[in-house]
Design a protein around this motif. Structure first.
Motif, PDB file in Angstrom:
ATOM      1  N   TYR A 303    -107.473 -32.696  85.851  1.00 24.86           N
ATOM      2  CA  TYR A 303    -106.877 -33.856  86.518  1.00 24.86           C
ATOM      3  C   TYR A 303    -107.849 -35.036  86.503  1.00 24.86           C
ATOM      4  O   TYR A 303    -107.463 -36.189  86.247  1.00 24.86           O
ATOM      5  N   ALA A 304    -109.134 -34.756  86.751  1.00 24.74           N
ATOM      6  CA  ALA A 304    -110.148 -35.810  86.690  1.00 24.74           C
ATOM      7  C   ALA A 304    -110.186 -36.436  85.304  1.00 24.74           C
ATOM      8  O   ALA A 304    -110.276 -37.665  85.153  1.00 24.74           O
ATOM      9  N   MET A 305    -110.113 -35.606  84.260  1.00 26.36           N
ATOM     10  CA  MET A 305    -110.147 -36.116  82.887  1.00 26.36           C
ATOM     11  C   MET A 305    -108.923 -36.983  82.589  1.00 26.36           C
ATOM     12  O   MET A 305    -109.033 -38.012  81.912  1.00 26.36           O
ATOM     13  N   VAL A 306    -107.747 -36.574  83.078  1.00 24.99           N
ATOM     14  CA  VAL A 306    -106.532 -37.364  82.840  1.00 24.99           C
ATOM     15  C   VAL A 306    -106.671 -38.747  83.471  1.00 24.99           C
ATOM     16  O   VAL A 306    -106.355 -39.773  82.848  1.00 24.99           O
ATOM     17  N   THR A 307    -107.163 -38.796  84.700  1.00 24.19           N
ATOM     18  CA  THR A 307    -107.272 -40.087  85.387  1.00 24.19           C
ATOM     19  C   THR A 307    -108.313 -40.984  84.710  1.00 24.19           C
ATOM     20  O   THR A 307    -108.099 -42.189  84.560  1.00 24.19           O
ATOM     21  N   LEU A 308    -109.425 -40.418  84.284  1.00 23.47           N
ATOM     22  CA  LEU A 308    -110.427 -41.212  83.578  1.00 23.47           C
ATOM     23  C   LEU A 308    -109.880 -41.721  82.246  1.00 23.47           C
ATOM     24  O   LEU A 308    -110.154 -42.854  81.830  1.00 23.47           O
ATOM     25  N   LEU A 382     -99.955 -33.508  83.073  1.00 22.27           N
ATOM     26  CA  LEU A 382     -99.570 -33.735  84.468  1.00 22.27           C
ATOM     27  C   LEU A 382     -98.411 -32.837  84.877  1.00 22.27           C
ATOM     28  O   LEU A 382     -98.367 -32.324  86.001  1.00 22.27           O
ATOM     29  N   ALA A 383     -97.473 -32.635  83.957  1.00 22.97           N
ATOM     30  CA  ALA A 383     -96.333 -31.775  84.260  1.00 22.97           C
ATOM     31  C   ALA A 383     -96.773 -30.350  84.554  1.00 22.97           C
ATOM     32  O   ALA A 383     -96.168 -29.654  85.372  1.00 22.97           O
ATOM     33  N   LYS A 396    -103.936 -43.427  91.450  1.00 21.82           N
ATOM     34  CA  LYS A 396    -103.373 -44.725  91.063  1.00 21.82           C
ATOM     35  C   LYS A 396    -103.317 -44.911  89.550  1.00 21.82           C
ATOM     36  O   LYS A 396    -102.453 -45.630  89.033  1.00 21.82           O
ATOM     37  N   SER A 397    -104.218 -44.246  88.828  1.00 12.56           N
ATOM     38  CA  SER A 397    -104.265 -44.433  87.378  1.00 12.56           C
ATOM     39  C   SER A 397    -103.085 -43.800  86.656  1.00 12.56           C
ATOM     40  O   SER A 397    -102.817 -44.137  85.505  1.00 12.56           O
ATOM     41  N   VAL A 398    -102.400 -42.859  87.315  1.00 17.11           N
ATOM     42  CA  VAL A 398    -101.312 -42.148  86.636  1.00 17.11           C
ATOM     43  C   VAL A 398     -99.945 -42.457  87.243  1.00 17.11           C
ATOM     44  O   VAL A 398     -98.965 -41.802  86.903  1.00 17.11           O
ATOM     45  N   THR A 399     -99.879 -43.458  88.102  1.00 16.31           N
ATOM     46  CA  THR A 399     -98.581 -43.776  88.726  1.00 16.31           C
ATOM     47  C   THR A 399     -97.552 -44.209  87.697  1.00 16.31           C
ATOM     48  O   THR A 399     -96.352 -44.001  87.872  1.00 16.31           O
ATOM     49  N   ASN A 400     -98.032 -44.808  86.588  1.00 14.95           N
ATOM     50  CA  ASN A 400     -97.088 -45.212  85.545  1.00 14.95           C
ATOM     51  C   ASN A 400     -96.530 -44.025  84.774  1.00 14.95           C
ATOM     52  O   ASN A 400     -95.524 -44.145  84.069  1.00 14.95           O
ATOM     53  N   LEU A 401     -97.187 -42.860  84.903  1.00 17.87           N
ATOM     54  CA  LEU A 401     -96.719 -41.665  84.205  1.00 17.87           C
ATOM     55  C   LEU A 401     -95.816 -40.806  85.077  1.00 17.87           C
ATOM     56  O   LEU A 401     -95.096 -39.949  84.578  1.00 17.87           O
ATOM     57  N   ALA A 406     -89.861 -38.977  92.514  1.00 10.52           N
ATOM     58  CA  ALA A 406     -89.373 -37.716  91.952  1.00 10.52           C
ATOM     59  C   ALA A 406     -90.457 -36.658  92.046  1.00 10.52           C
ATOM     60  O   ALA A 406     -91.631 -36.970  92.156  1.00 10.52           O
ATOM     61  N   THR A 407     -90.064 -35.411  92.033  1.00 10.63           N
ATOM     62  CA  THR A 407     -91.052 -34.342  92.017  1.00 10.63           C
ATOM     63  C   THR A 407     -91.535 -34.146  90.587  1.00 10.63           C
ATOM     64  O   THR A 407     -90.868 -34.551  89.627  1.00 10.63           O
TER      65      THR A 407
END
Length: 414
Positions: A303-308, A382-383, A396-401, A406-407
């Motif tokens: 998760y840390a890697m995805v956000t970075l 993320l899924a 905040k970095s992944v809100t567009n994804l 929605a869940t």
């Protein structure tokens, strides 16, 4: 008509795309195989065999190259009356200790009526039994330890290469071939083990697209009927494979999945669009499988890697990843791991192909370090991290994804 009918429209020999298929010649690894062959040459000369250490990512030809050359070595050694060669190949996956390796090797040299238990003996006793079996076998013995990085203590990796020098063996000449997917495994070996096990080191780099095209074309010529593959299919599979860390296994899996989809859809040919569909299916499955096998800390590191990645801060060093991981661990209500243990998770993610690792060397002043980048689709990752995101919250970095209304289960199904 029966429920199952033989389907021969697409495939001529589907098994030619499988991992265990052994082609007559290996393509794309000429440099590495030439070095490997030279390292094995002392066997034919009747000399003490070299200890050889192979390393590189999954799917770059280490095990296939070993089987290929060992087959030829055994065949050629049989031509000489003064050479008695024995080869034992052992996969260390599931064998985490030197004791387990030693007991397994003892049993490899014994018949079924003389097998020993994998527990209950002092280690020194097991080693004594191993030396007895090796000397009884005699001649030249090569022991191949595939996925050697699974061994958590390095006693056996010290004892085997030095058995003759330590007077544990009198007649047998032992050589060790260690194969590792983990680049950092060599660095963690003690100096005395490294000097013995890594007598000859051969790195297998990732395949490039040109090499993958050679491999795929060689297999496709055997696997498919003429005219089934449309123009560009091999090249597209190779391009995806080069992007996915140069892994030939993944490229072959993609070509096979594409062929299976063509068969399921009852199409006459395989198109580039079908390759893209097959890749999407495989990548989703690979991410789900890889992430499901991780610990909670592993999930937090991903998760840390995805956000970075989404913030444009990759490639990232461990020191850059750690603050984000630590923050997520605290939000999840668990104690963060020490830096070394967190690096272990980064290494595991790299072996799974979820992230990539590149080693940098800035000389005496900057030293050696690794930089990590995300390799798989962040939305798919993320899924697969639904529970982790629930525990930590949507960064905040992944809100567009992710649609916050929605869940993630809803997101996953779209």
């Amino acid at each position: 008509m029966g429920m199952f009918e033989r389907d021969t429209e697409i495939y001529l020999d589907r098994d030619a795309l499988r991992e265990d298929y052994q082609p007559e010649n290996l393509v794309g690894r000429d440099t590495e195989l030439n070095r490997y062959r030279a390292a094995l040459q002392p066997v034919i000369n009747g000399e003490q065999p070299n200890n050889i250490f192979l390393y590189g990512k999954t799917g770059v030809g280490k095990t296939a190259g070993t089987r290929y050359l060992i087959d030829h070595l055994e065949e050629d050694a049989a031509k000489y009356e003064d050479i008695d060669l024995t080869v034992k190949m052992l996969n260390c996956d599931g064998l985490s200790s030197s004791y387990q390796i030693a007991t397994r090797l003892v049993n490899e040299f014994r018949d079924e009526t003389s097998q020993i238990s994998t527990t209950g003996y002092p280690r020194a006793t097991v080693y004594d039994m191993l030396w007895t079996e090796l000397d009884s076998c005699g001649g030249t013995i090569y022991i191949v330890l595939d996925e050697v990085d699974h061994i958590e203590d390095d006693s056996i990796l010290y004892q085997l290469p030095r058995a003759r020098a330590n007077d544990n063996l009198s007649s047998a000449k032992i050589g060790i071939i260690g194969i590792s997917n983990d680049f950092s495994f060599r660095d963690d070996l003690s100096p005395k083990v490294k000097s013995s096990l890594c007598e000859e080191e051969i790195q297998f780099p990732a395949y490039d697209a040109k090499e993958l095209i050679q491999i795929l074309q060689q297999r496709a010529d055997v696997a498919f009927h003429d005219g089934v593959l449309e123009d560009g299919v091999i090249e597209l599979c190779a391009a995806y494979g080069a992007k996915d860390a140069g892994d030939a296994r993944q490229s072959l899996d993609l070509l096979m999945k594409t062929g299976d989809l063509a068969r399921d859809k009852a199409t006459d040919t395989i198109s580039e669009d079908l390759v893209r569909e097959a890749r999407d299916v495989l990548e989703r499955g690979r991410i789900q499988e890889g992430i499901s096998g991780l610990t909670q800390h592993g999930h937090l590191v991903v998760y840390a890697m995805v956000t970075l990645d989404q913030e444009g801060k990759t490639p990232a060093r461990t020191r850059d990843i750690r603050p984000r991981y630590t923050n997520f661990a605290e939000k999840a209500g668990i104690d963060p791991l020490v830096p070394r243990r967190m690096r272990d998770h980064l290494g595991e993610l790299s072996m799974l192909g979820i992230i990539s690792a590149i080693e940098r060397n800035e000389g005496r002043r900057g030293g050696t370090y690794r930089e990590y980048s995300l390799e798989m689709d962040p939305e798919m990752i993320l899924a697969a991290l639904e529970k982790t995101v629930d525990d930590v919250g949507i960064h905040k970095s992944v809100t567009n994804l992710v649609d916050s209304e929605a869940t993630l289960s809803d997101f996953q199904s779209t």
